[in-house]
Scaffold this active site. Sequence first.
Site, PDB file in Angstrom:
ATOM      1  N   SER A   1     120.342   0.259  90.385  1.00 50.68           N
ATOM      2  CA  SER A   1     119.963   0.712  89.045  1.00 50.68           C
ATOM      3  C   SER A   1     119.618   2.192  89.081  1.00 50.68           C
ATOM      4  CB  SER A   1     118.757  -0.086  88.525  1.00 50.68           C
ATOM      5  OG  SER A   1     117.615   0.147  89.337  1.00 50.68           O
TER       6      SER A   1
ATOM      7  N   TYR B   1     102.047   7.891  94.582  1.00 45.36           N
ATOM      8  CA  TYR B   1     103.423   8.338  94.378  1.00 45.36           C
ATOM      9  C   TYR B   1     103.569   9.814  94.758  1.00 45.36           C
ATOM     10  CZ  TYR B   1     107.846   9.360  92.046  1.00 45.36           C
ATOM     11  OH  TYR B   1     109.137   9.765  91.774  1.00 45.36           O
TER      12      TYR B   1
END
Length: 277
Positions: free
Chosen positions: A13, A164
């Site tokens: 994806s 992150y």
Amino acid sequence: MTGKACIVTGASSGIGKETALGLAKLGAAVVMVSRDRARGEAALREIKQKSGNRKVELMICDLSSQNSIRRFAEEFRQRHERLDVLVNNAGVVLRRRSMTEDGIESTFAINHLGYFLVTNLLLDVLKSSAPSRIVNVSSTAHRYGKLDISGWATGSNYSAFAAYANSKLANVLFTYELARRLEGTSVTANCLHPGAVATNLFRGLPGFLRGIIKLLTISPQRGARTSIYLASSLELEGVSGKYFARRRPEKSSEASYNEEAARRLWEVSAELTQLGR
């Protein structure tokens, strides 16, 4: 890219799928790496149909599991004799702190150690196929990362964005250290910011936040342009140890040029992945 063999992780994806499609359209043989077989097979069918390239295949690997990464690397080596381009793309943003089966904080494990271990396990194939390229997808979020390497692995004082950002700083530090270690081998290593892209990376966030992000982001097709450029452009032959955005080299954060931190990160990563044992 005809005759070139490429791997793209996180290829079912988003940016990864568009990168795999772009390389397939250029004539490369592409190995798509996905954690989920059903999603991977759907993406595989789509890429073959859109590109007209039959030399596209799917391999399964869960980048949160070091055993899975090792199985994937061994299976790839059994099937393929060469590797011209490795695109480390798979990544996550995890709303809640979790630990992998290897006892490592999941964001750091997937976003950094996944890159580190896949690359090192396939490095001899890349070297024997040289000139070859390693492309690491980072993010401008790396500019908010903090150099607390021992804390990254445990996720102490966890927040989704901090974890992150730290993992994306790790991507840049790893790229620069890798480029230094590969000098003279004709294997290059570069990293990039793909842009603010609307992908499944944010699927763990609340719906209203995903809606806002979608309004402020670009398409995965546009986001994949720099990855495809670094993987395929003839003008980048021999260029290594650079950070790119919008297909142009840019200066990364000051912290990312800390060579001592990069060496320490490499050492910690090797310990955590039991590399060389």
